[in-house]
Scaffold this motif. Structure first.
Motif, PDB file in Angstrom:
ATOM      1  N   SER A 142       0.804  -1.237   0.000  1.00 37.31           N
ATOM      2  CA  SER A 142       0.000   0.000   0.000  1.00 37.31           C
ATOM      3  C   SER A 142       0.838   1.288   0.000  1.00 37.31           C
ATOM      4  CB  SER A 142      -0.953   0.000   1.197  1.00 37.31           C
ATOM      5  OG  SER A 142      -1.902  -1.030   1.054  1.00 37.31           O
ATOM      6  N   PRO A 143       1.920   1.382   0.796  1.00 35.71           N
ATOM      7  CA  PRO A 143       2.701   2.622   0.773  1.00 35.71           C
ATOM      8  C   PRO A 143       3.305   2.925  -0.599  1.00 35.71           C
ATOM      9  CG  PRO A 143       3.234   1.332   2.719  1.00 35.71           C
ATOM     10  CD  PRO A 143       2.405   0.448   1.832  1.00 35.71           C
ATOM     11  N   VAL A 144       3.512   1.868  -1.406  1.00 40.10           N
ATOM     12  CA  VAL A 144       4.055   2.055  -2.750  1.00 40.10           C
ATOM     13  C   VAL A 144       2.940   2.304  -3.750  1.00 40.10           C
ATOM     14  CG1 VAL A 144       5.387   0.999  -4.633  1.00 40.10           C
ATOM     15  CG2 VAL A 144       6.085   0.616  -2.252  1.00 40.10           C
ATOM     16  N   SER A 145       1.895   1.504  -3.688  1.00 35.60           N
ATOM     17  CA  SER A 145       0.816   1.601  -4.684  1.00 35.60           C
ATOM     18  C   SER A 145       0.063   2.926  -4.601  1.00 35.60           C
ATOM     19  CB  SER A 145      -0.164   0.432  -4.530  1.00 35.60           C
ATOM     20  OG  SER A 145      -0.791   0.465  -3.255  1.00 35.60           O
ATOM     21  N   ARG A 146       0.094   3.596  -3.423  1.00 28.55           N
ATOM     22  CA  ARG A 146      -0.620   4.866  -3.265  1.00 28.55           C
ATOM     23  C   ARG A 146       0.128   6.042  -3.906  1.00 28.55           C
ATOM     24  NH1 ARG A 146       1.324   8.527   0.030  1.00 28.55           N
ATOM     25  NH2 ARG A 146      -0.681   9.623   0.063  1.00 28.55           N
ATOM     26  N   LEU A 147       1.371   5.831  -4.341  1.00 28.76           N
ATOM     27  CA  LEU A 147       2.178   6.914  -4.926  1.00 28.76           C
ATOM     28  C   LEU A 147       1.734   7.160  -6.373  1.00 28.76           C
ATOM     29  CD1 LEU A 147       5.688   5.838  -3.540  1.00 28.76           C
ATOM     30  CD2 LEU A 147       4.216   7.683  -2.666  1.00 28.76           C
ATOM     31  N   LYS A 148       0.534   7.707  -6.538  1.00 29.07           N
ATOM     32  CA  LYS A 148      -0.075   7.828  -7.868  1.00 29.07           C
ATOM     33  C   LYS A 148       0.719   8.741  -8.800  1.00 29.07           C
ATOM     34  CE  LYS A 148      -4.687   6.936  -6.020  1.00 29.07           C
ATOM     35  NZ  LYS A 148      -6.040   7.483  -5.750  1.00 29.07           N
ATOM     36  N   LYS A 149       1.253   9.827  -8.273  1.00 26.58           N
ATOM     37  CA  LYS A 149       2.034  10.742  -9.106  1.00 26.58           C
ATOM     38  C   LYS A 149       3.309  10.066  -9.600  1.00 26.58           C
ATOM     39  CE  LYS A 149       0.318  14.875  -6.736  1.00 26.58           C
ATOM     40  NZ  LYS A 149       0.674  16.020  -5.847  1.00 26.58           N
ATOM     41  N   THR A 150       3.903   9.254  -8.728  1.00 24.21           N
ATOM     42  CA  THR A 150       5.114   8.524  -9.108  1.00 24.21           C
ATOM     43  C   THR A 150       4.800   7.497 -10.190  1.00 24.21           C
ATOM     44  OG1 THR A 150       6.015   8.789  -6.878  1.00 24.21           O
ATOM     45  CG2 THR A 150       7.004   7.079  -8.267  1.00 24.21           C
ATOM     46  N   TRP A 151       3.747   6.712  -9.963  1.00 18.60           N
ATOM     47  CA  TRP A 151       3.356   5.696 -10.951  1.00 18.60           C
ATOM     48  C   TRP A 151       2.956   6.333 -12.278  1.00 18.60           C
ATOM     49  CZ3 TRP A 151       4.028   0.563 -10.893  1.00 18.60           C
ATOM     50  CH2 TRP A 151       4.325  -0.053  -9.677  1.00 18.60           C
ATOM     51  N   GLY A 152       2.495   7.568 -12.226  1.00 19.17           N
ATOM     52  CA  GLY A 152       2.144   8.260 -13.453  1.00 19.17           C
ATOM     53  C   GLY A 152       3.327   8.508 -14.363  1.00 19.17           C
ATOM     54  N   LYS A 153       4.533   8.461 -13.805  1.00 19.43           N
ATOM     55  CA  LYS A 153       5.761   8.652 -14.573  1.00 19.43           C
ATOM     56  C   LYS A 153       6.365   7.325 -15.053  1.00 19.43           C
ATOM     57  CE  LYS A 153       6.291  13.185 -13.994  1.00 19.43           C
ATOM     58  NZ  LYS A 153       6.390  14.138 -15.121  1.00 19.43           N
ATOM     59  N   VAL A 154       5.712   6.198 -14.690  1.00 19.22           N
ATOM     60  CA  VAL A 154       6.265   4.865 -14.970  1.00 19.22           C
ATOM     61  C   VAL A 154       5.600   4.243 -16.190  1.00 19.22           C
ATOM     62  CG1 VAL A 154       6.518   2.503 -14.069  1.00 19.22           C
ATOM     63  CG2 VAL A 154       6.819   4.479 -12.541  1.00 19.22           C
TER      64      VAL A 154
END
Length: 472
Positions: A314-326
């Motif tokens: 959860s602490p990783v999956s909630r990083l939506k802005k970060t995942w938006g760059k992936v």
């Protein structure tokens, strides 16, 4: 003379053999067969079926299955004591004058059985009583053929080497665990100049996948087949009033391997949550996606699942802005491969493909099969829970233990593969000892990177800042 078998040769190249045919006419009434397969028998009959004679030697599949499962009913030292006593009685080895011709035929067979036992279940011989029974049996036949002395010395030397390797491996694991314990720190409080991250240690996905495979195969090598049975051992009221192995190591290596999986999950999550910049976090995620893909290609499914699990925390999956760059396409493909739907149907299909490749391999590189270990344990657990050890008539449910031996035997083949990749101790040391966040530490790092989105997250962030950083 029968050939001495290595532990590898106990499992044939086409898989585990279920065919255990009746070979002693006197046993037909006590050993119950169905379609050529032994399905049940009394414990005494199964022990008798294990005994070699002048003109009989048990099949490899039977030896492994019975030595693996018998510990649910009788401790190994008691079993070996019974085997030796029954052999002495049946072969008249306690007579003042022995039949040399008979000993010449029987001797190689009992030596082969003892050799197979020491090679496949060396941990049983940590018990000095086992060594005592082994030496006593050999001493009875050795005066009639001096080659037995040499064979015994070779057997004991090989056994001591195996036990020394196991002991050293266990000690190293304890040291590593002691090094990393209580290192659940808030790394972001350190100055950037002294922070280390995975990309500074290794920035090549294939190299990191190779080093993870090194760790996996080394840790697998210490797990004995008996640990899978001892993980679910229960008191057997018919034969043993107390639980087996109450005074022995049970599942230390198996448990250490599960802890390694959990550590790798948290290490992946830590490496992603640690960087302050969104661009860097996205870079780390993409790096681990590539590492996971290389693990899949190698056949290292355990590291693959640990990496995916770490990225799905959860602490990783909630990083939506970060995942938006992936670029997530490759990640979704890997997630699909390890999807739990249909009892992990996609993974099991891939595992069968890797197992087939291993059987037809011409190099150690192609032989690598490292299963998703927690699922293997789960399969064995449900096999154990779903079938009784005893049938209503008191017979041992040998059909159940054939299936258990099939699963464990396949694992035994996989864990004996030598890692073909050159090791990099700097990377391996980092993977073993790099500090990782606790779950609370991960959430705090995640909130520090991307602000809470709702009141629940805001309250948790405030609490974590207070308890972990001493800030309000």
């Amino acid at each position: 003379m029968p050939q001495t078998l290595t532990s590898t040769s106990m499992f044939n190249t086409t898989g585990f053999s279920h065919q255990l045919h009746p070979t002693k006419e006197t046993e037909h009434e006590r050993l119950i067969f169905q379609d050529g397969n032994l399905i049940s028998a009394s414990l005494e009959a199964l022990i008798q079926h294990l005994l070699p004679t002048v003109d009989y030697y048990p099949e490899k599949a039977y030896i492994f299955t019975f030595l693996l499962s018998s510990r649910l009913f009788i401790e190994p030292h008691e079993l070996l004591s019974k085997v030796c006593h029954m052999c002495i009685e049946q072969q008249s080895l306690d007579e003042p004058v022995l039949d040399k011709a008979r000993i010449k035929k029987f001797g190689p067979k009992i030596m082969q059985l003892l050799t197979e036992w020491t090679e496949t279940f060396p941990s049983d011989f940590r018990d000095e009583r086992m060594i005592g029974h082994l030496k006593d049996m050999i001493h009875r036949i050795a005066p009639y053929d001096e080659s037995y002395w040499k064979t015994m010395n070779q057997l004991l030397q090989t056994l001591n080497q195996k036990l020394a390797t196991l002991n050293q491996g266990e000690e190293n694991t304890i040291k590593v665990n002691a090094t990393v314990s209580d290192k659940l720190v808030i790394i972001k409080t350190k100055p950037p100049s002294i922070q280390r991250d995975i990309l500074s240690i290794c920035n090549d996905p294939y190299t990191l996948a190779q080093q993870l495979t090194h760790i996996e195969l080394e840790r697998l090598s210490f797990i004995g087949p008996e640990e899978f049975v001892q993980a679910f051992v229960r008191k057997d009221s018919l034969d043993n009033p107390k639980s087996c192995f109450s005074d022995q190591k049970k599942t230390d290596n198996l448990e250490a391997y599960v802890k390694w999986f959990n550590r790798l999950c948290y290490l992946v999550a830590t490496e992603i949550c640690m960087p302050a910049k969104k661009k860097h976090r996205a870079q780390v995620i993409e790096f681990f996606i590539d590492v996971a893909r290389e693990c899949f290609n190698i056949g290292n499914f355990n590291s693959l699942m640990a990496i995916i699990s770490g990225m799905n925390m959860s602490p990783v999956s909630r990083l939506k802005k970060t995942w938006g760059k992936v670029k997530t396409a490759k990640f979704f493909i890997l997630e699909h491969q390890m999807d739990p739907t249909g009892n992990f149907y996609n993974y099991r299909t891939a595992l069968r493909g890797a197992a087939h490749r291993s059987l037809t391999a011409h190099s150690n590189r192609e032989k690598i099969v490292i299963p998703f270990f927690s699922l293997l344990i789960k399969d064995i657990y449900f096999l154990n829970e779903g079938c009784a050890n005893r049938l209503p008539n008191g017979h041992v449910n040998f059909e159940k233990f054939l299936e258990l031996a099939k699963q464990v035997g396949e694992f035994m083949m996989w864990k004996q593969v030598s890692c073909p990749f050159e090791d990099d101790q700097n990377i391996i040391h980092y993977l073993h000892t790099a500090p990782v966040f606790s779950e609370d530490g991960l959430y705090l790092a995640s909130y520090e990177s991307e602000s809470p989105e709702n009141q629940l997250e805001k309250d948790r962030w405030k609490t974590l800042r207070s308890t972990l950083l001493g800030k309000t």
